[in-house]
Scaffold this active site. Structure first.
Site, PDB file in Angstrom:
ATOM      1  N   LYS A 121       0.851  -1.195   0.000  1.00 43.63           N
ATOM      2  CA  LYS A 121       0.000   0.000   0.000  1.00 43.63           C
ATOM      3  C   LYS A 121       0.885   1.243   0.000  1.00 43.63           C
ATOM      4  O   LYS A 121       1.710   1.423   0.898  1.00 43.63           O
ATOM      5  CB  LYS A 121      -0.901  -0.020   1.238  1.00 43.63           C
ATOM      6  CG  LYS A 121      -1.825   1.185   1.355  1.00 43.63           C
ATOM      7  CD  LYS A 121      -2.894   0.956   2.419  1.00 43.63           C
ATOM      8  CE  LYS A 121      -3.754   2.184   2.635  1.00 43.63           C
ATOM      9  NZ  LYS A 121      -4.817   1.972   3.615  1.00 43.63           N
ATOM     10  N   ASP A 226     -13.478   4.359  10.169  1.00 46.61           N
ATOM     11  CA  ASP A 226     -13.811   4.255   8.751  1.00 46.61           C
ATOM     12  C   ASP A 226     -14.281   2.832   8.492  1.00 46.61           C
ATOM     13  O   ASP A 226     -13.920   2.210   7.506  1.00 46.61           O
ATOM     14  CB  ASP A 226     -12.569   4.580   7.901  1.00 46.61           C
ATOM     15  CG  ASP A 226     -12.938   5.071   6.509  1.00 46.61           C
ATOM     16  OD1 ASP A 226     -14.132   5.296   6.242  1.00 46.61           O
ATOM     17  OD2 ASP A 226     -12.024   5.225   5.676  1.00 46.61           O
TER      18      ASP A 226
HETATM   19  P1  ADP Z   1      -7.537   3.505   1.472  1.00 44.31           P
HETATM   20  O1  ADP Z   1      -6.959   3.894   2.799  1.00 44.31           O
HETATM   21  O2  ADP Z   1      -6.975   4.355   0.408  1.00 44.31           O
HETATM   22  O3  ADP Z   1      -9.027   3.431   1.490  1.00 44.31           O
HETATM   23  P2  ADP Z   1      -7.437   0.615   1.690  1.00 44.31           P
HETATM   24  O4  ADP Z   1      -6.453   0.091   2.664  1.00 44.31           O
HETATM   25  O5  ADP Z   1      -8.852   0.654   2.139  1.00 44.31           O
HETATM   26  O6  ADP Z   1      -6.983   2.040   1.161  1.00 44.31           O
HETATM   27  O7  ADP Z   1      -7.305  -0.244   0.363  1.00 44.31           O
HETATM   28  C1  ADP Z   1      -8.024   0.065  -0.822  1.00 44.31           C
HETATM   29  C2  ADP Z   1      -8.473  -1.224  -1.510  1.00 44.31           C
HETATM   30  O8  ADP Z   1      -7.339  -2.039  -1.830  1.00 44.31           O
HETATM   31  C3  ADP Z   1      -9.342  -2.097  -0.632  1.00 44.31           C
HETATM   32  O9  ADP Z   1     -10.692  -1.754  -0.751  1.00 44.31           O
HETATM   33  C4  ADP Z   1      -9.049  -3.486  -1.152  1.00 44.31           C
HETATM   34  O10 ADP Z   1      -9.841  -3.760  -2.285  1.00 44.31           O
HETATM   35  C5  ADP Z   1      -7.608  -3.401  -1.598  1.00 44.31           C
HETATM   36  N1  ADP Z   1      -6.710  -3.895  -0.535  1.00 44.31           N
HETATM   37  C6  ADP Z   1      -6.121  -3.186   0.452  1.00 44.31           C
HETATM   38  N2  ADP Z   1      -5.351  -3.955   1.252  1.00 44.31           N
HETATM   39  C7  ADP Z   1      -5.441  -5.203   0.752  1.00 44.31           C
HETATM   40  C8  ADP Z   1      -4.861  -6.468   1.127  1.00 44.31           C
HETATM   41  N3  ADP Z   1      -4.031  -6.588   2.175  1.00 44.31           N
HETATM   42  N4  ADP Z   1      -5.190  -7.544   0.380  1.00 44.31           N
HETATM   43  C9  ADP Z   1      -6.013  -7.440  -0.679  1.00 44.31           C
HETATM   44  N5  ADP Z   1      -6.573  -6.287  -1.093  1.00 44.31           N
HETATM   45  C10 ADP Z   1      -6.302  -5.175  -0.393  1.00 44.31           C
HETATM   46 MG    MG Z   2     -10.185   2.109   2.523  1.00 41.61          MG
END
Ligand code: ADP
Ligand code: MG
Length: 461
Positions: A121, A226
Site C-alpha cells: 500500500k 472508517d
Molecule cells: P484507502 O486507505 O486508500 O481506502 P485501503 O487500505 O482501504 O486504502 O485499500 C483500498 C483497496 O485495496 C481495498 O478496498 C481493497 O480492495 C484493496 N486492498 C487493500 N489492502 C489489501 C490487502 N491486504 N489484500 C487485498 N486487497 C487489499
Molecule cells: Mg479504505
C-alpha cells in the site's frame, strides 16, 4: 498518469544517490536548490546535473525554476525510493498489478522470490474527498508541499503499527510485513471488499461478527473511524478481515462516541440496504432507519467495557510515537469529521490528483529486481531514517509555530531560501569537506557525524 516501473531496473546507484539527496533536501526545502542537491550527492564534477536530467525525464523529480533553480520529489520518485528500499531489504522482489485504488492510496501486488504474493500500500495523502481537501488545505495553508510526503509517511507508519498491534491481539487483519516511507507491505487478503459482495450465505453471522469487531476494538481502547463496506474484506468462506487503519483513534478521543456510533451506523445501514430481509429477521424486525437506538440491540459506546491506552505500548514498539499520533490525528481529523455524511470512499475528487499526486504507477507488469544490499547497510539506513523522523517531527513543530504567526509570506520564504542557497554556494566554493546544511542537521550532533551518516546512506544504494 501512467509510467513504467520498469525504469526502476535501469536506474543506477547514482540515480538513487541523487534521488535520496533530493529527499534529504526536502526536509527543510519545498524546492531543493540544485546546488544543495549537488553538495549532498557529492558526485564527480558535473555528474549530478546529468543524473537530475535523467530523473526528470522519468518524472521522478519535478523541476521548479520560479524562485531559484531547484527540484522536488514527485510521488513516483518517492515510490521508487520506498520500493528500492523494500527490495534491498529482501521484502519482495517484484511489483505486479495494481489491485486497489483507495481513498488515499494505491495498492499493488508484490511477490517474493518464492512466488508468495503480498499487498503493498502506497499512501497518498493528497488524494482525498473534495470536502476533506478543503479542510486539509486550511490546515496546510502555511505549510509547504513537502509535508505531503511527511504526512503520507506518518500515515503508513501508523497503519503498520496498528496492524501489527491488532494482529498480536488476535484481530482479523492482514499480517503487517514491513514499512518504509509511505509504503506498507502486508499479506494479501484472499477475498473482496464487502461492497462488492451481492449475496451472503449467512448475512446475520457476518453482521454479528462485524459488530462484534467494533465492540472488541473499543474494549481494546480503539475506534476504527472508517469501518464500512469498503474496508471490510470477506472471503469465500465468509471470513471477515478488516483493513485500512490510518484514521483510527483512541476511545479517549473527545469525539470517540460519535465515531463509534458512526461505525455502527454504517454497518446497520449497509446490511439493512443490501441484505435487508435477513437483517430484519435477525434483529427482531427493528426498522434499520430508526434513529432511536434505545429500542434496538445496537452496541452502545457507554456499555462497552473500554481499556483506553491498552495498545499504546505495542504502538510505540513499532516506532509510532505519541507525538506522531497527535500529528497525524490532527491532519486526518478534518477528514473523518467531514465524512460524517456517510458517503465514505465514494466521494473522490480526482481533480485534485493532478495537483498533489502528479504520478501514479498503474498496470505494472511483473518487474524483477535484484537484491543488492547487505543487512548491515539496512541497519544503517534504519538509523538514518530514525533521525530523519525526529527531524521531520521537529520540523513540523516549527511549521506549527509558523501557523500561529499569520504573516509567513512568500517574500520571507524567498529571502530565507536565497540565504540558504548563498550559504550552499559559499560552502561549495570552500570545498566539499566544510559543507553542512545548518538548518537540516543542526539538532543531530556534529557535522562530521551527519556527513558520514548521509554518506553511508547514499553509499548504501
Ligand atoms: P484507502 O486507505 O486508500 O481506502 P485501503 O487500505 O482501504 O486504502 O485499500 C483500498 C483497496 O485495496 C481495498 O478496498 C481493497 O480492495 C484493496 N486492498 C487493500 N489492502 C489489501 C490487502 N491486504 N489484500 C487485498 N486487497 C487489499
Ligand atoms: Mg479504505
Amino acid at each position: 498518469m501512467k509510467l513504467d516501473v520498469d525504469v526502476l531496473r535501469y536506474l543506477s546507484r547514482e540515480d538513487f544517490r541523487v534521488l535520496t539527496a533530493v529527499e534529504m533536501g526536502m526536509r527543510n526545502h519545498e524546492i531543493v536548490p540544485s546546488v544543495l542537491i549537488d553538495r549532498i550527492a557529492s558526485l564527480k564534477h558535473g555528474g549530478t546535473y546529468k543524473v537530475l536530467k535523467n530523473l526528470l525525464k522519468h518524472k521522478l523529480l519535478h523541476h521548479d525554476a520560479s524562485k531559484y533553480d531547484g527540484f522536488r520529489l514527485t510521488y513516483l520518485g518517492y515510490d521508487f525510493l520506498a520500493i528500492k528500499t523494500m527490495v534491498n531489504r529482501g521484502v519482495f522482489t517484484a511489483v505486479g498489478r495494481q489491485i486497489g485504488v483507495g481513498k488515499e492510496s494505491d495498492i499493488f501486488e508484490v511477490s517474493r522470490e518464492d512466488g508468495t504474493i503480498m499487498a503493498m500500500k502506497l499512501h497518498r495523502l493528497g488524494r482525498t474527498s473534495f470536502r476533506a481537501v478543503k479542510s486539509k488545505r486550511d490546515y496546510l495553508r502555511h505549510r509547504n508541499n513537502y509535508n505531503w510526503l511527511y504526512l503520507s509517511r506518518l500515515a503508513a507508519l501508523k497503519e503498520y503499527a496498528f496492524m501489527k498491534a491488532l494482529e498480536e491481539h488476535g484481530f482479523p487483519v492482514p499480517n503487517a510485513v514491513d514499512c518504509n516511507r509511505h509504503c506498507v507491505v502486508m499479506s494479501l487478503v484472499q477475498g473482496y471488499p464487502l461492497v462488492q459482495v451481492k449475496e451472503l450465505q449467512n448475512p446475520e453471522v457476518v453482521f454479528e461478527t462485524i459488530l462484534g469487531l467494533i465492540v472488541r476494538l473499543a474494549e481494546h481502547g480503539l475506534i476504527h473511524c472508517d469501518f464500512n463496506e469498503f474496508n471490510i474484506m470477506i472471503d469465500d468462506d465468509e471470513k471477515v478481515t478488516m483493513i485500512d487503519f490510518p484514521q483510527m483513534v483512541s476511545v479517549s478521543h473527545r469525539n470517540a462516541e460519535m465515531y463509534f456510533d458512526r461505525d455502527v451506523e454504517c454497518i446497520y445501514k449497509f446490511f439493512g440496504k443490501r441484505f435487508k430481509m435477513t437483517f430484519e429477521e435477525h434483529d427482531d424486525n427493528v426498522d434499520v432507519s430508526e434513529v432511536d437506538t434505545d429500542e434496538s440491540s445496537r452496541p452502545s459506546f457507554s456499555s462497552v467495557n473500554k481499556t483506553a491506552g491498552f495498545l499504546d505500548k505495542e504502538l510505540a514498539a513499532s516506532g509510532f510515537t505519541r507525538k506522531e499520533q497527535d500529528e497525524i490525528e490532527r491532519f486526518i481529523e478534518g477528514d473523518i469529521e467531514d465524512d460524517a455524511g456517510g458517503e465514505g470512499e465514494g466521494t473522490e475528487d480526482n481533480g485534485h490528483e493532478s495537483e498533489l499526486n502528479q504520478t501514479t504507477i498503474k498496470d505494472l507488469d511483473s518487474l524483477k529486481l535484484e537484491q543488492e544490499k547487505t543487512t548491515s547497510s539496512h541497519n544503517e539506513e534504519d538509523r538514518i531514517e530514525e533521525s530523519q523522523q525526529t527531524s521531520n517531527v521537529s520540523q513540523s513543530r516549527e511549521s506549527e509555530n509558523e501557523e500561529e504567526s499569520e504573516d509567513v509570506n512568500d517574500a520571507q520564504l524567498v529571502k530565507s531560501l536565497t540565504k540558504q542557497r548563498r550559504r550552499a554556494i559559499a560552502a561549495a566554493s570552500r570545498g566539499r569537506k566544510n559543507y553542512a546544511s545548518r538548518n537540516s542537521y543542526k539538532d543531530k550532533g556534529g557535522k562530521s557525524s551527519h556527513n558520514s551518516k548521509i554518506q553511508k546512506q547514499l553509499n548504501s544504494w
